[in-house]
Design an enzyme around this catalytic site. Structure first.
Site, mmCIF file in Angstrom:
data_model
loop_
_atom_site.group_PDB
_atom_site.id
_atom_site.type_symbol
_atom_site.label_atom_id
_atom_site.label_comp_id
_atom_site.label_asym_id
_atom_site.label_seq_id
_atom_site.Cartn_x
_atom_site.Cartn_y
_atom_site.Cartn_z
ATOM 1 N N THR A 12 0.857 -1.181 0.000
ATOM 2 C CA THR A 12 0.000 0.000 0.000
ATOM 3 C C THR A 12 0.894 1.231 0.000
ATOM 4 O O THR A 12 1.577 1.517 0.983
ATOM 5 C CB THR A 12 -0.926 0.017 1.230
ATOM 6 O OG1 THR A 12 -1.722 -1.170 1.238
ATOM 7 C CG2 THR A 12 -1.847 1.234 1.194
ATOM 8 N N LYS A 19 -7.796 0.943 -2.219
ATOM 9 C CA LYS A 19 -7.228 0.430 -0.962
ATOM 10 C C LYS A 19 -7.262 1.489 0.137
ATOM 11 O O LYS A 19 -7.534 1.183 1.308
ATOM 12 C CB LYS A 19 -5.787 -0.038 -1.189
ATOM 13 C CG LYS A 19 -5.065 -0.505 0.089
ATOM 14 C CD LYS A 19 -5.773 -1.673 0.765
ATOM 15 C CE LYS A 19 -5.122 -2.058 2.106
ATOM 16 N NZ LYS A 19 -3.796 -2.670 1.953
ATOM 17 N N LYS A 36 0.926 4.157 8.646
ATOM 18 C CA LYS A 36 1.491 4.505 7.331
ATOM 19 C C LYS A 36 0.372 4.682 6.317
ATOM 20 O O LYS A 36 0.355 5.656 5.549
ATOM 21 C CB LYS A 36 2.475 3.432 6.880
ATOM 22 C CG LYS A 36 3.106 3.672 5.527
ATOM 23 C CD LYS A 36 2.390 2.929 4.385
ATOM 24 C CE LYS A 36 2.485 1.425 4.569
ATOM 25 N NZ LYS A 36 1.848 0.720 3.424
#
Length: 303
Positions: free
Chosen positions: A99, A174, A242
């Protein structure tokens, strides 16, 4: 089964994903920046081959998967000065399951394509359970013909493979997924707090609420972990932070949000999720960041 596969990054997710490819009969050579990690075991036990160098891993591969950490990691390993693109054969297909956000995916894709290579961004959802069981969801951005060519590889690792659009689209979906997941965790932690105060068995909450409109993957898979204090990582808080940093960066860019105060106003639930995850990440001398996202409940305990 004639395709030769390289898999770069054999962590908690990547090791299990690569192992499932081997179990389906594919020839897979894996590489991990740090040797000797326990997460390599599922891959090697399944019969996968470990490469000592990046060049050894990718030089003969038709398809090169990567499952790494943050944007700098993926950039360095794939297109850096000593990155995989320098050793890959012409027309090899790179598939990144990390990701990293749409912008980074586009930069990497452009570098690879300039070098005569192909690229799909294909981040995953489903956690370590989905990685082990081969039931991951793949959100894929890129050329649909490239996806069709390697669809059997995705099917060896996942049960839901969705083409989301052009390169970067998989990453965009995502980040929407991570927005939902992080807010679900807020609700899950508060629900288990309520159940405890009312003397309700948390398993009853999981069973009953999970069968109705409140049902979710998080409730089914993480509900009892929240209730019992099982913080073993399926997906670590440091990784969620993150991902939410990427959500924040996108939101600031798209919405012209100028500071954290504006971000909290426009996306208050995400701001609260970030705040709680950050609280837990600082516990245990910073080791809280290594715990699973269900450890968010510790932010409530420390309040």
């Amino acid at each position: 089964m004639t395709q030769k596969i390289a898999f770069l990054g054999l962590g908690l997710m990547g090791g299990a994903m690569a192992a499932n490819l081997v179990k389906r009969g594919y020839s897979v050579i894996g590489w991990n920046r740090t040797q000797g990690r326990p997460t390599l075991a599922p891959f090697t036990n399944a019969g996968g081959t470990l490469a000592q160098t990046l060049q050894e891993a990718v030089s003969d591969a038709d398809v090169i998967f990567s499952c790494l950490g943050d944007v700098p990691d993926v950039t360095e390993v794939l297109i850096g000065e000593h990155g995989a693109m320098n050793f890959a054969k012409a027309n090899a297909l790179f598939i990144d399951t990390s990701t990293i956000g749409s912008d980074a995916a586009k930069v990497i894709a452009n570098a690879l394509m300039h070098d005569g290579l192909r690229f799909l961004d294909a981040p995953v959802s489903g956690g370590d359970v989905g990685a082990r069981n081969g039931t991951l969801t793949f959100m894929v951005g890129g050329n649909p013909e490239d996806l069709q060519e390697c669809r059997p590889l995705f099917e060896a690792m996942g049960s839901n493979i969705k083409h989301c659009g052009a390169i970067g689209s998989g990453q965009a979906v995502k980040l929407c997924n991570q927005t939902l997941v992080s807010v679900y965790m807020l609700a899950l932690c508060e629900t288990m707090q309520m159940a405890k105060k009312m003397g309700i068995d948390p398993q009853l909450v999981v069973d009953v609420c999970g069968s109705g409109a409140a049902g979710s993957w998080a409730l089914t898979n993480l509900g009892m972990k929240v209730a019992t204090g099982d913080y073993q990582p399926g997906f670590a808080i440091k990784h969620m932070l993150k991902d939410l940093r990427l959500v924040q960066e996108i939101s600031q860019g798209v919405g012209q949000i100028s500071d954290s105060q504006d971000f909290a106003t426009n996306l208050p639930a995400i701001a609260l999720a970030i705040e709680n995850f950050q609280k837990v990440s600082q516990l245990d001398d910073g080791q809280g960041a290594e715990q699973g996202t269900q450890a968010m409940i510790r932010a409530y305990h420390s309040a």
